[in-house]
Design an enzyme around this catalytic site. Structure first.
Site, PDB file in Angstrom:
ATOM      1  N   SER A 159       0.839  -1.200   0.000  1.00 56.23           N
ATOM      2  CA  SER A 159       0.000   0.000   0.000  1.00 56.23           C
ATOM      3  C   SER A 159       0.873   1.249   0.000  1.00 56.23           C
ATOM      4  CB  SER A 159      -0.966  -0.043   1.193  1.00 56.23           C
ATOM      5  OG  SER A 159      -0.244  -0.185   2.415  1.00 56.23           O
ATOM      6  N   HIS A 196       3.169   7.669   7.493  1.00 54.24           N
ATOM      7  CA  HIS A 196       4.188   7.402   6.470  1.00 54.24           C
ATOM      8  C   HIS A 196       5.569   7.824   6.955  1.00 54.24           C
ATOM      9  CE1 HIS A 196       0.304   7.844   4.263  1.00 54.24           C
ATOM     10  NE2 HIS A 196       0.705   6.644   3.863  1.00 54.24           N
ATOM     11  N   ASP A 253       3.475  12.218   8.693  1.00 55.73           N
ATOM     12  CA  ASP A 253       2.078  12.581   8.954  1.00 55.73           C
ATOM     13  C   ASP A 253       1.442  11.682  10.009  1.00 55.73           C
ATOM     14  OD1 ASP A 253       1.894  10.186   7.610  1.00 55.73           O
ATOM     15  OD2 ASP A 253       1.057  11.037   5.777  1.00 55.73           O
TER      16      ASP A 253
END
Length: 287
Positions: free
Chosen positions: A48, A222, A219
């Site tokens: 992902s 990530h 964030d």
């Protein structure tokens, strides 16, 4: 005078057509030839957003590509927002069993999105833990079946900075938490032992970093370059210590088109590489 012009025009057209045919023939001939470097091992990163964004500046995918330059091809197959259910649906398309060249190593990351709480609408990325485990089992078994030389590494979901997530994403990521994510990391490591796949425990590796909450995330989810260094270090350790034949350790792989540039009085490429590696040694030591 008109005849001379017509002759010149006719001659020019013939020349142009000849060049066009030559270009077309060359293109068609080149199409029949394999691209340079098909003998290199392929390392595919599949997952992902942790994977999709890994080729950003300082990202772990970009660092692996740099480390394996001229020895292996690092290929990105990252899909932000995906969960293990999404991955399973396209597994045969991304990794067809009848492909002429199969990857030597596939590094897989799913789980962070799966572990999000269920959405009231019934939609959203949440996948129940039991289904996630079964999906990852099917992914691992499919990848191992591609060839007898295809190796697989699973990355567990890492921890997260919940407060940073709230500040950056607001309600869009409401409920995403370490409490919900941890069981997915633990279940994945248990599965790795069961199906003989190498597992990397990012859940604990990230938390061993000093002040990890504030240094490892852009964030809350990530990775920063600092976190990416941890991921690369763990991957290289597994590859170096694995009893894989042939070995995929970067130091054991042949360099493509070594070493001499062929120019008179030019430094050998091997000497240039040695100089470059010595300058990089302090940084590489951290990896």
């Amino acid at each position: 005078m008109l005849g001379s012009f017509e002759e010149l025009e006719y001659w020019s057209m013939c020349q142009w057509n000849t060049k066009a045919l030559l270009v077309e023939y060359t293109f068609q001939s080149d199409q029949k030839k394999p691209m340079v470097g098909p003998g290199r091992p392929q390392i595919v990163l599949f997952g992902s957003s942790i994977v999709q964004y890994s080729f950003s500046d300082g990202g772990w995918g970009a660092t692996l590509a740099n480390i394996y330059s001229r020895t292996a091809d690092v290929i990105l197959r990252g899909y932000a927002g995906w969960n293990s259910r999404s991955a399973l649906k396209v597994l045969n398309q991304v990794f067809p069993k009848d492909a002429v060249i199969q990857p030597s190593l596939v590094i897989v990351y799913f789980g962070g999105n799966d572990s999000m709480p269920p959405h009231p609408s019934g939609q959203g990325p949440h996948v129940p833990l039991s289904e996630f485990t079964e999906n990852m089992r099917k992914i691992g078994e499919h990848l191992l079946s591609l060839s007898d030389k295809t190796r697989v590494i699973f990355l567990t979901p890492p921890p997260m900075n919940e407060r940073q997530i709230q500040l950056v994403f607001g309600d869009a990521m409401r409920g995403r938490s370490n409490e919900l994510c941890r069981p997915y990391a633990e279940a994945l490591l248990n599965l790795c032992r069961e199906i003989n796949v190498k597992g990397i425990d990012l859940w604990n590796a990230i938390q061993q970093q000093d002040d990890w909450l504030h240094t490892c995330f852009t964030d809350g989810i990530h990775f920063t370059a600092k976190a990416s260094e941890i991921v690369v270090k763990e991957i290289l350790k597994v590859v170096r210590e694995a009893d894989w034949k042939p070995s995929l350790d970067r130091k054991s792989l042949p360099v493509e088109f070594p070493f001499d540039s062929g120019l008179p009085n030019s430094p050998r490429h091997s000497d240039l590489e040695l100089t470059r590696n010595k300058k990089l040694e302090p940084r590489m030591a951290r990896l």
